[in-house]
Design a protein around this motif. Structure first.
Motif, PDB file in Angstrom:
ATOM      1  N   ARG A  36       0.839  -1.203   0.000  1.00 43.35           N
ATOM      2  CA  ARG A  36       0.000   0.000   0.000  1.00 43.35           C
ATOM      3  C   ARG A  36       0.867   1.243   0.000  1.00 43.35           C
ATOM      4  N   GLN A  39       1.943   2.534  -3.275  1.00 39.20           N
ATOM      5  CA  GLN A  39       0.926   3.072  -4.163  1.00 39.20           C
ATOM      6  C   GLN A  39       0.393   4.438  -3.718  1.00 39.20           C
ATOM      7  N   LEU A  40       0.840   4.920  -2.570  1.00 36.66           N
ATOM      8  CA  LEU A  40       0.337   6.186  -2.066  1.00 36.66           C
ATOM      9  C   LEU A  40       0.948   7.365  -2.811  1.00 36.66           C
ATOM     10  N   THR A  41       0.236   8.479  -2.812  1.00 39.32           N
ATOM     11  CA  THR A  41       0.637   9.642  -3.616  1.00 39.32           C
ATOM     12  C   THR A  41       1.776  10.415  -2.946  1.00 39.32           C
ATOM     13  N   CYS A  65      -3.930  -2.148   7.360  1.00 39.32           N
ATOM     14  CA  CYS A  65      -4.248  -0.758   7.675  1.00 39.32           C
ATOM     15  C   CYS A  65      -4.627  -0.648   9.154  1.00 39.32           C
ATOM     16  N   ASN A 329      -3.276   5.281   6.292  1.00 38.20           N
ATOM     17  CA  ASN A 329      -4.643   4.843   6.019  1.00 38.20           C
ATOM     18  C   ASN A 329      -5.445   5.848   5.199  1.00 38.20           C
ATOM     19  N   GLY A 330      -5.138   7.139   5.350  1.00 37.03           N
ATOM     20  CA  GLY A 330      -5.991   8.158   4.760  1.00 37.03           C
ATOM     21  C   GLY A 330      -5.564   8.683   3.408  1.00 37.03           C
ATOM     22  N   MET A 331      -4.284   8.537   3.047  1.00 36.72           N
ATOM     23  CA  MET A 331      -3.839   9.045   1.754  1.00 36.72           C
ATOM     24  C   MET A 331      -4.463   8.276   0.600  1.00 36.72           C
ATOM     25  N   SER A 332      -4.632   8.949  -0.501  1.00 37.09           N
ATOM     26  CA  SER A 332      -5.106   8.284  -1.715  1.00 37.09           C
ATOM     27  C   SER A 332      -3.960   7.569  -2.407  1.00 37.09           C
ATOM     28  N   THR A 333      -4.298   6.495  -3.108  1.00 35.41           N
ATOM     29  CA  THR A 333      -3.317   5.879  -3.998  1.00 35.41           C
ATOM     30  C   THR A 333      -3.244   6.709  -5.284  1.00 35.41           C
ATOM     31  N   GLU A 336      -6.441   6.153  -7.209  1.00 34.33           N
ATOM     32  CA  GLU A 336      -7.609   6.813  -6.629  1.00 34.33           C
ATOM     33  C   GLU A 336      -7.579   8.325  -6.898  1.00 34.33           C
ATOM     34  N   ALA A 337      -6.399   8.890  -6.870  1.00 39.44           N
ATOM     35  CA  ALA A 337      -6.277  10.348  -7.045  1.00 39.44           C
ATOM     36  C   ALA A 337      -6.155  10.761  -8.496  1.00 39.44           C
TER      37      ALA A 337
END
Length: 342
Positions: A36, A39-41, A65, A329-333, A336-337
């Motif tokens: 994960r 993959q986060l921004t 998560c 947990n809260g960031m967008s991938t 997703e973004a």
């Protein structure tokens, strides 16, 4: 395995046998959390230790998560026979008075736990009966150590997602110095610090007490539990019991300062990796703490010059752990973004 299966036990040998199968870090959960993260921004690794903390929490909570719904803070309090040697600038009555202050909500740890979102409880351990003076005898019998460890274990809430540990006990910085010297060697001057504010004469008495005690009990220095009996206080033993119970429940632990870490170090000497689920919340201004963390291979989350005890550094560090999990947990991938991934 439930924490209740650890205690009661009738001997140190029986306890060692029960620690042979402690729960291990969940590599699959950590791998899922790592995937994960990739993959986060953000550029990989750009959040530094916050990313490491998120993976640590994932592996011990066995979920990709992890979240902190309940944070539990525990402060254990005890009194010490070595105070008879004049090692402390404050009378032992202060331990009792501070316990009442904790219960009334007036101490620093009360405010810091409120700020960081932790539920605080204080556990007083036979304050009317100090341990033995370790310069003349063992501080505790094997049975007394095991009883205090059981008290620490039973105080842990199985529903907690993280545990913060702290202590209160006039004279316990002397106890911590003796524990550290007995476990890791060196000179008393390497480990003994000012504690609650010892002057030059007080420091001389503290150093002499540590040197005398370690010389008296030199035969047990290779045995962590015997070292705890020789030098420790009931609050140090309770900290050890709480750490073991947390491990059974897969609850990560935030250690506080020098005294808390010296207590935990007893478990590291058992050779079962009993502190793998523990993070060092901070490095305190007490001179021996950084040396002790180095010996344990623990890198502190914070360095704020604190030296209060009470779990105060762990409470502040909880904010760092919460921040790590909020980002994780809260960031967008990227998907997703709608952001292009290099």
């Amino acid at each position: 395995m439930m924490a209740e299966s650890l205690f009661p036990v009738v001997s140190f040998e029986a306890l060692r046998a029960r620690l042979a199968c402690l729960p291990a870090f969940d590599e699959k959960a950590a791998d899922a959390a790592r995937a994960r993260q990739m993959q986060l921004t953000k550029p990989p690794g750009s959040l530094g230790r916050l990313e490491e903390v998120a993976l640590f929490m994932a592996g011990w909570r066995s979920v990709a998560c992890p979240r902190i719904g309940k944070a539990q803070g525990l402060v254990f309090a005890g009194n010490h026979g070595v105070c008879a040697k004049g090692v402390n600038p404050y009378p032992q009555e202060v331990t009792v008075q501070m316990v009442e202050n904790f219960k009334a909500g007036g101490a620093a740890i009360n405010q810091l736990c409120r700020a960081s979102g932790a539920d605080l409880a204080v556990v007083a351990l036979e304050l009317e009966r100090p341990t033995g003076d370790f310069t003349e005898t063992e501080a505790m019998s094997e049975a007394e150590v095991l009883a205090a460890m059981a008290k620490g274990a039973e105080a842990v809430d199985p529903a907690a997602d993280i545990l913060l540990l702290g202590e209160m006990g006039i004279g316990n910085s002397t106890v911590a110095a003796a524990l550290a010297m007995a476990l890791f060697g060196g000179a008393a001057t390497d480990w003994a610090g000012p504690g609650t504010g010892s002057d030059k004469a007080g420091m001389s008495r503290k150093i002499l007490a540590v040197e005398t005690g370690v010389a008296r009990h030199r035969a047990v220095r290779e045995d962590g539990l015997a070292v705890l009996a020789a030098f420790g206080g009931r609050e140090q033993a309770a900290i050890c019991g709480a750490i073991l119970a947390a491990r059974i429940y897969r609850i990560p632990v935030l250690l506080d300062g020098f005294i808390c870490t010296a207590a935990a170090a007893v478990l590291e000497k058992l050779g079962v990796g009993a502190l793998a689920h523990c993070l060092a919340g901070h490095v305190s201004a007490e001179p021996g703490h950084g040396r002790l963390l180095d010996a344990l291979g623990k890198t502190p989350l914070l360095a704020l010059g604190m030296r209060l005890g009470e779990g105060s550094g762990a409470a502040v560090a909880l904010g760092v752990v919460r921040a790590a999990l909020e980002a994780h947990n809260g960031m967008s991938t990227f998907a997703e973004a709608g952001v292009s991934d290099a």
